[in-house]
Design a protein around this motif. Structure first.
Motif, PDB file in Angstrom:
ATOM      1  N   ALA A 103       0.791  -1.233   0.000  1.00 58.33           N
ATOM      2  CA  ALA A 103       0.000   0.000   0.000  1.00 58.33           C
ATOM      3  C   ALA A 103       0.823   1.284   0.000  1.00 58.33           C
ATOM      4  CB  ALA A 103      -0.924  -0.002   1.216  1.00 58.33           C
ATOM      5  N   ARG A 161       0.093 -10.889  -4.071  1.00 56.56           N
ATOM      6  CA  ARG A 161       1.459 -11.260  -4.480  1.00 56.56           C
ATOM      7  C   ARG A 161       1.442 -12.718  -4.916  1.00 56.56           C
ATOM      8  NH1 ARG A 161       5.138  -8.611   0.465  1.00 56.56           N
ATOM      9  NH2 ARG A 161       4.082  -6.593   0.405  1.00 56.56           N
ATOM     10  N   TYR A 184      -0.353 -15.965   1.714  1.00 56.14           N
ATOM     11  CA  TYR A 184      -1.418 -16.134   0.730  1.00 56.14           C
ATOM     12  C   TYR A 184      -1.137 -15.257  -0.482  1.00 56.14           C
ATOM     13  CZ  TYR A 184      -3.229 -17.505   5.232  1.00 56.14           C
ATOM     14  OH  TYR A 184      -3.355 -18.078   6.469  1.00 56.14           O
ATOM     15  N   PHE A 244      -3.815 -11.382   0.421  1.00 58.61           N
ATOM     16  CA  PHE A 244      -3.749 -11.260   1.871  1.00 58.61           C
ATOM     17  C   PHE A 244      -4.141  -9.835   2.224  1.00 58.61           C
ATOM     18  CE2 PHE A 244       0.214  -8.793   2.024  1.00 58.61           C
ATOM     19  CZ  PHE A 244       0.703  -9.029   0.746  1.00 58.61           C
ATOM     20  N   GLN A 299      -3.631  -6.314   4.649  1.00 57.53           N
ATOM     21  CA  GLN A 299      -2.712  -5.549   5.504  1.00 57.53           C
ATOM     22  C   GLN A 299      -3.462  -4.391   6.132  1.00 57.53           C
ATOM     23  OE1 GLN A 299       0.465  -4.008   3.034  1.00 57.53           O
ATOM     24  NE2 GLN A 299       1.774  -5.788   3.378  1.00 57.53           N
ATOM     25  N   LEU A 312      11.812  -4.535  -0.059  1.00 52.32           N
ATOM     26  CA  LEU A 312      11.375  -3.448  -0.938  1.00 52.32           C
ATOM     27  C   LEU A 312      12.507  -2.433  -1.004  1.00 52.32           C
ATOM     28  CD1 LEU A 312       8.861  -4.120   1.371  1.00 52.32           C
ATOM     29  CD2 LEU A 312       7.613  -3.212  -0.577  1.00 52.32           C
ATOM     30  N   TYR A 331      12.581   0.822  -1.458  1.00 51.92           N
ATOM     31  CA  TYR A 331      12.448   2.252  -1.151  1.00 51.92           C
ATOM     32  C   TYR A 331      12.988   2.679   0.205  1.00 51.92           C
ATOM     33  CZ  TYR A 331       7.777   0.458   0.446  1.00 51.92           C
ATOM     34  OH  TYR A 331       6.746  -0.253   0.987  1.00 51.92           O
ATOM     35  N   ALA A 352       6.896 -12.806  10.349  1.00 50.71           N
ATOM     36  CA  ALA A 352       6.771 -11.354  10.483  1.00 50.71           C
ATOM     37  C   ALA A 352       5.299 -10.964  10.518  1.00 50.71           C
ATOM     38  CB  ALA A 352       7.462 -10.657   9.322  1.00 50.71           C
ATOM     39  N   VAL A 353       4.867 -10.335  11.615  1.00 51.87           N
ATOM     40  CA  VAL A 353       3.488  -9.831  11.644  1.00 51.87           C
ATOM     41  C   VAL A 353       3.447  -8.402  11.103  1.00 51.87           C
ATOM     42  CG1 VAL A 353       2.390 -11.252  13.409  1.00 51.87           C
ATOM     43  CG2 VAL A 353       3.735  -9.278  14.123  1.00 51.87           C
ATOM     44  N   CYS A 354       4.615  -7.777  11.039  1.00 55.53           N
ATOM     45  CA  CYS A 354       4.621  -6.379  10.649  1.00 55.53           C
ATOM     46  C   CYS A 354       5.996  -5.992  10.129  1.00 55.53           C
ATOM     47  CB  CYS A 354       4.264  -5.584  11.906  1.00 55.53           C
ATOM     48  SG  CYS A 354       4.736  -3.871  11.916  1.00 55.53           S
ATOM     49  N   TYR A 386      11.253   5.903   4.175  1.00 53.24           N
ATOM     50  CA  TYR A 386      11.440   5.863   2.701  1.00 53.24           C
ATOM     51  C   TYR A 386      11.465   7.302   2.176  1.00 53.24           C
ATOM     52  CZ  TYR A 386       6.415   6.067   3.509  1.00 53.24           C
ATOM     53  OH  TYR A 386       5.173   6.422   3.984  1.00 53.24           O
ATOM     54  N   GLY A 395       6.626   4.453   7.741  1.00 52.77           N
ATOM     55  CA  GLY A 395       5.364   3.770   7.994  1.00 52.77           C
ATOM     56  C   GLY A 395       5.562   2.285   8.216  1.00 52.77           C
ATOM     57  N   PHE A 396       4.439   1.594   8.348  1.00 54.83           N
ATOM     58  CA  PHE A 396       4.517   0.139   8.511  1.00 54.83           C
ATOM     59  C   PHE A 396       3.272  -0.498   7.913  1.00 54.83           C
ATOM     60  CE2 PHE A 396       1.710   1.088  12.061  1.00 54.83           C
ATOM     61  CZ  PHE A 396       0.842   0.009  12.069  1.00 54.83           C
ATOM     62  N   ARG A 439      -2.186 -12.847   9.399  1.00 56.72           N
ATOM     63  CA  ARG A 439      -1.223 -13.400  10.367  1.00 56.72           C
ATOM     64  C   ARG A 439      -1.553 -12.970  11.787  1.00 56.72           C
ATOM     65  NH1 ARG A 439       4.627 -12.855   7.245  1.00 56.72           N
ATOM     66  NH2 ARG A 439       3.869 -13.859   5.335  1.00 56.72           N
TER      67      ARG A 439
HETATM   68  P1  HAM Z   1       6.046  -6.201   3.789  1.00 55.63           P
HETATM   69  O1  HAM Z   1       7.087  -6.621   4.775  1.00 55.63           O
HETATM   70  O2  HAM Z   1       6.204  -6.684   2.409  1.00 55.63           O
HETATM   71  O3  HAM Z   1       6.023  -4.619   3.840  1.00 55.63           O
HETATM   72  O4  HAM Z   1       4.624  -6.643   4.314  1.00 55.63           O
HETATM   73  C1  HAM Z   1       4.169  -6.269   5.594  1.00 55.63           C
HETATM   74  C2  HAM Z   1       3.477  -7.439   6.271  1.00 55.63           C
HETATM   75  O5  HAM Z   1       2.446  -7.958   5.438  1.00 55.63           O
HETATM   76  C3  HAM Z   1       4.383  -8.616   6.554  1.00 55.63           C
HETATM   77  O6  HAM Z   1       5.106  -8.434   7.743  1.00 55.63           O
HETATM   78  C4  HAM Z   1       3.363  -9.741   6.696  1.00 55.63           C
HETATM   79  O7  HAM Z   1       2.789  -9.730   7.987  1.00 55.63           O
HETATM   80  C5  HAM Z   1       2.285  -9.350   5.691  1.00 55.63           C
HETATM   81  N1  HAM Z   1       2.458 -10.114   4.432  1.00 55.63           N
HETATM   82  C6  HAM Z   1       3.317  -9.866   3.419  1.00 55.63           C
HETATM   83  N2  HAM Z   1       3.167 -10.774   2.444  1.00 55.63           N
HETATM   84  C7  HAM Z   1       2.189 -11.625   2.845  1.00 55.63           C
HETATM   85  C8  HAM Z   1       1.560 -12.768   2.261  1.00 55.63           C
HETATM   86  N3  HAM Z   1       1.891 -13.226   1.062  1.00 55.63           N
HETATM   87  N4  HAM Z   1       0.590 -13.408   2.987  1.00 55.63           N
HETATM   88  C9  HAM Z   1       0.220 -12.945   4.205  1.00 55.63           C
HETATM   89  N5  HAM Z   1       0.762 -11.857   4.792  1.00 55.63           N
HETATM   90  C10 HAM Z   1       1.736 -11.199   4.120  1.00 55.63           C
HETATM   91  C11 HAM Z   1       5.208  -3.844   3.062  1.00 55.63           C
HETATM   92  O8  HAM Z   1       4.277  -4.249   2.437  1.00 55.63           O
HETATM   93  C12 HAM Z   1       5.524  -2.369   3.187  1.00 55.63           C
HETATM   94  N6  HAM Z   1       4.595  -1.639   2.311  1.00 55.63           N
HETATM   95  C13 HAM Z   1       5.427  -1.920   4.627  1.00 55.63           C
HETATM   96  C14 HAM Z   1       5.653  -0.440   4.811  1.00 55.63           C
HETATM   97  C15 HAM Z   1       4.717   0.494   4.995  1.00 55.63           C
HETATM   98  N7  HAM Z   1       6.833   0.147   4.830  1.00 55.63           N
HETATM   99  C16 HAM Z   1       6.672   1.455   5.010  1.00 55.63           C
HETATM  100  N8  HAM Z   1       5.369   1.688   5.092  1.00 55.63           N
END
Ligand code: HAM
Length: 439
Positions: free
Chosen positions: A96, A126, A135, A138, A140, A273, A275, A293-295, A300, A316-317, A323
């Motif tokens: 996002a 994804r 998944y 999924f 977020q 990622l 950025y 990883a839950v988060c 960036y 951000g997060f 999860r």
């Molecule tokens: P990300 O680490 O790719 O970061 O995803 C964040 C969280 O989404 C992961 O820790 C995990 O809990 C959940 N997640 C990711 N892929 C999957 C999947 N295939 N199935 C289930 N859960 C999943 C981001 O997406 C960045 N945009 C975070 C961010 C926001 N950084 C700065 N702002």
């Protein structure tokens, strides 16, 4: 020939009758838990000054290739990209942040001196290998703080994610953190890393050798055991940060210490990622297995520029909704009270069915959850005995019965299913009477 045709037909039938691999339905057994989690998330976001936005589920493909990065696994292998009927390449959002920054720029959501604190939640896509907690569609929840370059914002973002998990009762979590530097110091570190990994090339896996020149930082988080051992002994980026990144990192650590947050430094944490600049962090659960990883999140500061906007720092997060629910279930956490039907309204005979319909609707209008036998003459109605059986089976705490006597006197018989106690009241009073008990 015949058999192949039949197999194809069977395959097609299966494809129609089942959700695609890696996606799932969130059914009533689970969906009420999601409502509890999303309410808690919404309240916490509001307490930290974040406003909710709803973003599109697909964007121009370029937003992600430029924002998330061409050499990331997400862009190289995992995006659901298609050409729409107008001939444009669009992609179902894999995350996002890029969309949030695009929206903030498009609608000028943060000014010179005003931070834009925005959050959203919803499905991401994804093409990954499905497994427990992973998944292809999924969900977020995602928070982005735009326009603030200082370390206080980083600490606030980490604190926000941790507070959401505290309110949801998650235990056994660990915050891991790193700094990934900035375009000033990263090239120097890249070179140090390339030199180091090149000297260990014979131990690295094929994809790491491939990545070595393009994106050597990604070798640090390779899960293959040989690469892991080499990466463990690699030089740490925080020993190669420029003064600004180093001071920023120290202040983030000091801020976390001030708030009493334990964290662990992980020099191999680089995130998937491209950025990120400076702070990168994840919150890991001890109860999730491989996808722990839950988060994940971080800073960036150059993302807005990379998608063609002005300089706009951000941090951000995003947390994996699926999860979080999984961990809560495993830990036996509370999801509050599951919404339940409070009253079953039963007709003793067919003549009472109209009155049952009116009274059921009245209860619902008053916010009391009520059910009735909605059968009709064409599909068959349930006998009074069958209606009471349904009420018992649903475990409703109250039944209201209307029969000939009640119709004649404009009354409703209200029965407490736990005590067996029964009183007859006019419809208006019956609703108020039940309300007194259920609150
Ligand atoms: P990300 O680490 O790719 O970061 O995803 C964040 C969280 O989404 C992961 O820790 C995990 O809990 C959940 N997640 C990711 N892929 C999957 C999947 N295939 N199935 C289930 N859960 C999943 C981001 O997406 C960045 N945009 C975070 C961010 C926001 N950084 C700065 N702002």
């Amino acid at each position: 020939m015949e058999t192949t045709g039949m197999m194809e037909a069977a395959g097609a039938a299966e494809a129609q009758n089942k959700a695609p691999r890696g996606v799932r339905d969130i059914l009533p057994e689970e969906s009420w838990k999601w409502a509890y989690v999303s309410n808690t998330v919404a309240r916490t976001m509001a307490d930290f000054g974040y406003s909710e936005v709803h973003l599109p589920i697909f964007e121009h493909t370029e937003l992600f290739s430029r924002g998330v990065g061409d050499t990331t696994d997400i862009v190289e292998k995992e995006m659901y990209t298609f050409v729409d009927r107008g001939g444009r390449s669009v992609t179902l959002r894999p995350e996002a942040t890029a969309g949030m920054v695009r929206a903030a720029l498009e609608h000028s959501l943060c000014g010179q001196n005003a931070a834009g604190k925005l959050w959203c939640w919803g499905p991401m896509f994804r093409y990954e290998r499905p497994q427990k907690g992973r998944y292809r569609q999924f969900y977020q929840f995602d928070a982005e703080c735009l326009g603030l370059a200082g370390p206080v914002a980083d600490v606030e973002v980490i604190a926000l994610s941790a507070e959401i998990f505290r309110r949801l009762g998650l235990r056994n979590l660990e915050v891991v953190m790193n700094s990934v530097g900035c375009p000033n110091c990263r090239p120097r570190y890249r070179k140090v890393l390339i030199d180091y990994f090149t000297s260990k090339k014979d131990v690295l896996c094929g994809s790491c050798i491939d990545r070595l020149d393009r994106n050597p930082l990604r070798v640090l988080d390779c899960k293959v055991s040989g690469c892991g051992a080499v990466a463990d002994s690699a030089p740490a980026i925080y020993e190669h940060l420029c003064d600004e990144c180093s001071a920023h990192f120290e202040e983030v650590k000091a801020g976390l210490a001030r708030l009493g947050f334990p964290y662990k430094l992980d020099k191999r944490l680089v995130r998937g990622l491209d950025y990120y600049t400076k702070t990168a962090y994840e919150i890991l659960s001890g109860d999730l297995g491989a996808q722990n990883a839950v988060c994940g999140g971080g800073r960036y500061d150059n993302l807005a520029e990379s998608i063609g906007g002005p300089h706009l720092p951000g941090v951000g997060f995003a947390a994996g909704f699926d999860r979080v629910v999984l961990v809560m279930e495993q830990q036996g956490n509370s999801f509050g009270r599951r919404p339940q039907t409070q009253v079953y309204v039963a007709a003793q005979d067919d003549a009472a069915r109209g009155a049952v319909q009116i009274f059921t609707h009245k209860l619902r209008q008053e916010g009391i959850s009520a059910e009735q036998d909605a059968g009709d003459a064409s599909r068959g109605t349930r006998s009074f005995k069958a209606q009471m059986k349904s009420a018992n089976k649903a475990g409703v705490p109250w039944t209201c019965i209307i029969g000939g006597d009640e119709l004649a006197k404009n009354l409703v018989a209200v029965k407490n299913m736990t005590s067996g106690e029964q009183v007859s009241l006019p419809p208006e009073e019956a609703a108020a009477y039940i309300r007194r008990y259920i609150g």
